[in-house]
Design an enzyme around this catalytic site. Structure first.
Site, short mmCIF file in Angstrom:
data_model
loop_
_atom_site.label_atom_id
_atom_site.label_comp_id
_atom_site.label_asym_id
_atom_site.label_seq_id
_atom_site.Cartn_x
_atom_site.Cartn_y
_atom_site.Cartn_z
N ASP A 38 -13.15 29.02 7.96
CA ASP A 38 -12.57 27.74 8.37
C ASP A 38 -11.37 27.37 7.50
OD1 ASP A 38 -14.75 27.70 10.04
OD2 ASP A 38 -15.51 25.76 9.37
N ASP A 39 -10.51 26.51 8.03
CA ASP A 39 -9.48 25.77 7.28
C ASP A 39 -8.17 26.49 7.09
OD1 ASP A 39 -11.49 23.96 7.08
OD2 ASP A 39 -11.59 23.91 4.89
N HIS A 89 -10.23 24.48 14.93
CA HIS A 89 -10.83 23.65 13.88
C HIS A 89 -10.09 22.32 13.74
CE1 HIS A 89 -13.72 23.14 10.73
NE2 HIS A 89 -12.86 23.19 9.73
N HIS A 93 -7.75 18.60 10.52
CA HIS A 93 -9.05 18.50 9.85
C HIS A 93 -9.60 17.08 9.91
CE1 HIS A 93 -12.18 19.74 6.87
NE2 HIS A 93 -11.95 20.92 7.45
N HIS A 183 -14.58 29.87 3.90
CA HIS A 183 -13.31 29.14 4.03
C HIS A 183 -12.16 29.99 3.48
CE1 HIS A 183 -16.40 26.01 4.22
NE2 HIS A 183 -15.53 25.29 4.90
#
Length: 531
Positions: A38-39, A89, A93, A183
């Site tokens: 993620d991210d 995603h 955020h 991540h």
């Protein structure tokens, strides 16, 4: 900075470690698991993760932030090009549970559009930031036609723990179909990257293998076969496709042609052997008239004779005869008798009746899978059904003079009791139609049909009906079947073992979707870029 340099040095050293063998990568006794990140994308982190995955031949799923994807499209493009799946995603955020429905939709749609522009594929999966979701958020995602996907194992990499502890957390939580959360952001991504070699090697030592998330969120194999170049033979209709197959296989004409109805399958199932014996194609026509495109192809082919099989009407026969072509008719009381008459005619024209192919006439796939073998021999195809009379089948086989019977299809469609008394029987079968086609193709390879295969729809009959003679008699190739929009596992397994390098798709996009061609070219299942 010193700590970051130490982590990078550790990751670089681990990257240089020996990559496990392909045998170890393929073994999966403890079940398949999926690594997710993620991210990202984040320069200096995502690329290090990608390097590590590439060094160990692992593909993963990356849930990207739209704003970062817009800033670093080259990383998104690289991620997709190396066979990884990309998920959504959010744009920045955001905590979805604190946003309105319209804001959630805008965030997801904007991210998907950005990924599409960068990588040529649109995410099907959404992971809400922080895992913050509820029924409302899930409903918005579903309304967009997307799937919310969370995780089952957390690496804990955002808590500041060292790479060794990250690896321990992941390995301790692995189970079959586990989805691992990691991540690739600036805050924790370097520790994550440093932990990856130990995670990958440790998981493999425990008997796990790695997959990616498909469009439903399931953990699936990331690569099913080597990439295959895909070309296509097709036309605007089934009649145009049959003509295109004829033009591809018989550019200088043909001594004979078989015509069958393109409206229903039964009477044409056995036609491939007859086409092989005549040295020409199978063409399709409606039962009541001869389309101009088919008439023009007959004129181009200049055959001495055309044999009309099944319920083609007098208007078709007259239109063929008007072109100076001798017309013959083959039609029995039912599909089974028609197949017997075709077999007798084919053997009279030189087909090898010492080997006979036997398949169900109740449906089309197995007989059409066998059509390339039938045309190549040429060997007659006879039809049966699950409640057929064994004496009738035995009589039909022996009247052709068969010394060997190849059965296409499993006991559910051709029961063992029907073939118990037949000579030298070998069954070519799988659990379903695509698997049976793959089994027939393996036998075709053993007999020397070693050219790149043709691939037709398993859901419809017309294209495969006309493709068998081109595959077997002209190209010396097997005929495979596929689901219209995906590569079924038996087909993917066949491609993985055979690796022909090239596949010719038969039929237009309505029969075999462009997604199938994309999956062949990419070699991945699923391929993020194949929509």
């Amino acid at each position: 900075m010193a700590a970051r340099a130490l982590v990078l040095a550790l990751a670089a050293a681990l990257l240089g470690a020996a990559t496990p063998t392909s045998a170890a990568q393929g073994a999966c006794p403890a079940g398949r698991v999926a690594l997710t990140f993620d991210d990202g994308p984040q320069p200096g982190v995502t690329d290090l993760v990608l390097d590590t995955l590439a060094a160990r031949d692992v593909r993963a799923t990356f849930f990207v932030i739209g704003g970062l994807a817009a800033t670093h499209p080259e990383l998104v493009a690289r991620t997709a090009a190396e066979g990884h799946v990309i998920g959504n995603h959010s744009w920045a955020h955001e905590v979805f549970t604190g946003r309105t429905n319209a804001q959630i939709r805008q965030s997801i749609v904007q991210t998907n559009e950005t990924v599409q522009a960068a990588a040529g594929g649109t995410p099907a999966l959404v992971r809400p930031p922080y895992g913050a979701t509820n029924d409302r958020v899930a409903g918005v995602i579903a309304e967009l036609g997307l799937v919310q996907k969370m995780w089952s194992v957390s690496s804990g990499d955002t808590t500041g723990i060292p790479p060794e502890q990250i690896a321990h957390n992941v390995l301790a939580g692995l189970r079959p179909r586990a989805v691992v959360l990691q991540h690739d952001n600036l805050g924790s991504g370097h520790r994550t990257a440093a932990a990856l070699p130990a995670i990958i090697d440790g998981a493999r030592e425990r008997g796990h293998c790695f997959g990616v998330l498909d469009d439903t969120g399931a953990v699936v194999a990331s690569r099913a076969h080597p990439p295959q170049h895909a070309d296509r033979i097709s036309g605007a209709t089934r009649y145009h496709t049959a003509v295109a197959l004829s033009q591809a296989g018989w550019p200088d004409g043909a001594p004979g042609v078989v015509l069958v109805t393109g409206q229903r399958f039964p009477d044409g199932l056995a036609a491939a052997a007859l086409a092989g014996a005549l040295g020409g194609p199978v063409l399709l026509a409606p039962e009541g008239h001869l389309p101009d495109i088919v008439g023009d192809e007959l004129t181009r082919l200049r055959p001495h004779e055309a044999l009309l099989v099944g319920p083609l009407g007098d208007a078709v026969a007259d239109a063929v005869a008007e072109r100076g072509i001798d017309v013959g008719r083959i039609r029995g009381e039912n599909r089974y008798e028609t197949a017997e008459l075709i077999a007798e005619t084919a053997t009279a024209r030189g087909a090898d009746g010492t080997t006979v192919l036997l398949a169900s006439g109740a449906d089309f796939p197995d007989a059409l899978s066998a059509s390339a073998l039938a045309a190549a021999g040429p060997h007659p195809i006879l039809l049966t059904f699950s409640r057929d009379d064994p004496a009738r089948v035995d009589d039909a086989v022996r009247r052709v003079g068969a010394e060997r019977v190849l059965v296409a299809g499993g006991p559910g469609v051709v029961p063992d009791a029907l073939i118990a008394g037949l000579p030298d029987v070998e069954r070519l079968a799988g659990l379903e139609r695509v698997a049976t086609a793959a089994a027939v193709a393996r036998h075709a390879r053993a007999l020397g049909l070693d050219a790149p295969p043709l691939l037709a729809s398993a859901a419809t009959f017309p294209d495969a009906l006309a493709a068998g003679p081109l595959a077997g008699a002209v190209r010396g190739a097997p005929l495979l079947l596929t689901a219209p929009r995906q590569l079924s596992p038996p087909l993917a397994a066949w491609l993985a073992s055979d690796d022909p390098g090239r596949v010719t798709i038969v039929g237009g996009a309505a029969a075999v979707d462009a997604r199938v061609a994309c999956l062949l070219e990419e070699g991945f299942v699923p391929s993020f870029r194949c929509q």
